[in-house]
Design an enzyme around this catalytic site. Structure first.
Site, short mmCIF file in Angstrom:
data_model
loop_
_atom_site.label_atom_id
_atom_site.label_comp_id
_atom_site.label_asym_id
_atom_site.label_seq_id
_atom_site.Cartn_x
_atom_site.Cartn_y
_atom_site.Cartn_z
CB VAL A 187 -8.28 3.19 17.13
CG1 VAL A 187 -9.22 3.99 16.26
CG2 VAL A 187 -6.91 3.03 16.49
CG ASN A 194 -8.81 2.80 6.99
OD1 ASN A 194 -8.29 2.26 6.02
ND2 ASN A 194 -8.55 4.07 7.32
CE1 TYR A 247 0.99 -0.94 8.19
CE2 TYR A 247 1.76 -2.43 6.47
CZ TYR A 247 0.85 -1.49 6.93
OH TYR A 247 -0.19 -1.11 6.12
CB ALA A 300 4.04 -8.70 13.57
P1 NAP Z 1 -3.04 7.21 6.15
O1 NAP Z 1 -3.14 8.05 4.94
O2 NAP Z 1 -1.85 7.38 7.03
O3 NAP Z 1 -4.39 7.37 7.02
C1 NAP Z 1 -4.57 6.70 8.23
C2 NAP Z 1 -5.31 7.59 9.18
O4 NAP Z 1 -5.42 6.92 10.46
C3 NAP Z 1 -4.55 8.89 9.44
O5 NAP Z 1 -5.42 9.99 9.47
C4 NAP Z 1 -3.93 8.62 10.80
O6 NAP Z 1 -3.57 9.77 11.52
C5 NAP Z 1 -5.07 7.86 11.46
N1 NAP Z 1 -4.60 7.25 12.70
C6 NAP Z 1 -3.33 6.88 13.02
N2 NAP Z 1 -3.28 6.45 14.28
C7 NAP Z 1 -4.52 6.55 14.78
C8 NAP Z 1 -5.09 6.28 16.05
N3 NAP Z 1 -4.32 5.82 17.06
N4 NAP Z 1 -6.40 6.50 16.24
C9 NAP Z 1 -7.17 7.00 15.25
N5 NAP Z 1 -6.68 7.29 14.03
C10 NAP Z 1 -5.38 7.07 13.79
O7 NAP Z 1 -3.09 5.66 5.75
P2 NAP Z 1 -3.75 4.92 4.49
O8 NAP Z 1 -2.70 4.70 3.49
O9 NAP Z 1 -5.03 5.57 4.11
O10 NAP Z 1 -4.02 3.51 5.17
C11 NAP Z 1 -5.25 3.14 5.75
C12 NAP Z 1 -5.15 1.69 6.20
O11 NAP Z 1 -4.80 0.87 5.08
C13 NAP Z 1 -4.08 1.45 7.25
O12 NAP Z 1 -4.51 0.47 8.16
C14 NAP Z 1 -2.92 0.92 6.44
O13 NAP Z 1 -2.06 0.13 7.21
C15 NAP Z 1 -3.65 0.12 5.40
N6 NAP Z 1 -2.88 -0.10 4.17
C16 NAP Z 1 -2.44 0.96 3.43
C17 NAP Z 1 -1.72 0.69 2.28
C18 NAP Z 1 -1.22 1.78 1.38
O14 NAP Z 1 -0.47 1.47 0.45
N7 NAP Z 1 -1.54 3.04 1.61
C19 NAP Z 1 -1.44 -0.63 1.89
C20 NAP Z 1 -1.92 -1.66 2.68
C21 NAP Z 1 -2.64 -1.39 3.82
P3 NAP Z 1 -1.98 10.23 11.44
O15 NAP Z 1 -1.76 10.67 10.04
O16 NAP Z 1 -1.89 11.28 12.46
O17 NAP Z 1 -1.17 8.99 11.78
#
Ligand code: NAP
Length: 246
Positions: A63, A89, A154, A156
């Site tokens: 992305v 996301n 993060y 920011a």
């Molecule tokens: P996750 O389990 O790490 O899943 C995120 C997915 O996005 C992973 O498959 C990741 O691949 C993929 N990704 C990373 N870089 C990418 C790129 N350049 N292009 C396309 N895909 C990419 O994260 P999550 O916990 O589900 O979080 C999802 C969203 O919610 C994120 O934006 C995160 O910041 C936000 N969030 C999460 C939490 C939490 O507590 N989990 C809290 C607040 C906000 P890789 O694994 O290879 O990086």
């Protein structure tokens, strides 16, 4: 079903919150277009949705690449006819105290978490404007609202997503398009599972509901923001954090 005949693009869909969003939208009849960089996991999610009777297509795309995103979006519109929903996301962390933070750690997080949102939104907006409808939901974070030690990059990026959301919401409201953000607190996903126990305890101590959230609990809010029921909500940040920040 809420989303029959709708096409929903979800980034970061191969695991965690993105996967739950894709599954939830599919259960409501949406054709889900899954984007991620993890090819095998992404295809497995698409296969699972299809085997459960849904419609899904997987695109392995970074992305943060404007070129890749523009190309794939054109391809999606050509193949699937339309994009009704965009859920930005995909996100990463590269935690470090600012004193120790490397330029690459700053750049990587801003490129995926903030520029990624710009890339996808820019790629779909003309299409949505010409159709005079569309819904965009950007996944921010509680950390974008309150900050966190070791996460200047993060927080920011996630605060930037909120500013982006509000500005774009104002730009496209007259075309019937809504743009909102969801700010999750601590959600149990692969992103958070490897945090040290001491960090997990620190979070648990400040969560009034005394548990971590599930990816589905975020997905339900996204579903609402994509639905017709939320037509009068735009430029908002909806927190899903167990009361961690009030
Ligand atoms: P996750 O389990 O790490 O899943 C995120 C997915 O996005 C992973 O498959 C990741 O691949 C993929 N990704 C990373 N870089 C990418 C790129 N350049 N292009 C396309 N895909 C990419 O994260 P999550 O916990 O589900 O979080 C999802 C969203 O919610 C994120 O934006 C995160 O910041 C936000 N969030 C999460 C939490 C939490 O507590 N989990 C809290 C607040 C906000 P890789 O694994 O290879 O990086």
């Amino acid at each position: 079903m809420l989303f029959s005949k709708k096409v929903s693009v979800v980034t970061g869909a191969s695991q965690g919150i993105g996967e739950a969003i894709a599954q939830t939208l599919s259960k409501e009849g949406a054709e889900v277009i899954l984007i991620d960089i993890q090819k095998q996991k992404l295809e497995a999610v698409a296969q699972r949705i299809i085997s459960e009777g849904g419609k899904a297509a997987a695109f392995c795309v970074d992305v943060s690449s404007f070129e890749q995103v523009t190309k794939v979006t054109d391809e999606i519109i050509e193949k699937h006819g339309q994009i009704d929903h965009l859920v930005n996301n995909a996100g990463i962390t590269r935690d470090n105290l600012l004193m120790r933070m490397k330029e690459e750690e700053w750049d990587a997080v801003l490129s995926v978490n903030l520029k990624g949102v710009f890339n996808l939104s820019k790629a779909v907006i003309r299409h949505m404007m010409s159709r005079r409808s569309g819904r965009i939901v950007n996944i921010s974070s509680v950390v974008g609202l309150m900050g966190n030690v070791g996460q200047t990059n993060y927080s920011a990026s996630k605060a930037g997503v909120i500013g982006f959301t509000k500005s774009l919401a104002r730009e496209v409201a007259s075309r019937g398009i809504t743009v909102n953000a969801v700010a999750p607190g601590y959600i149990a996903t692969p992103m958070t599972e490897n945090l040290p126990e001491s960090t997990k305890k620190m979070f648990m101590d400040v969560i009034p509901l005394k548990r971590f959230g599930t990816p589905e609990e975020v997905a339900y809010v996204v579903k609402f923001l994509l639905s017709e029921e939320s037509a009068y909500i735009t430029g908002q940040v909806i927190s899903v954090n167990g009361g961690m920040l009030m």
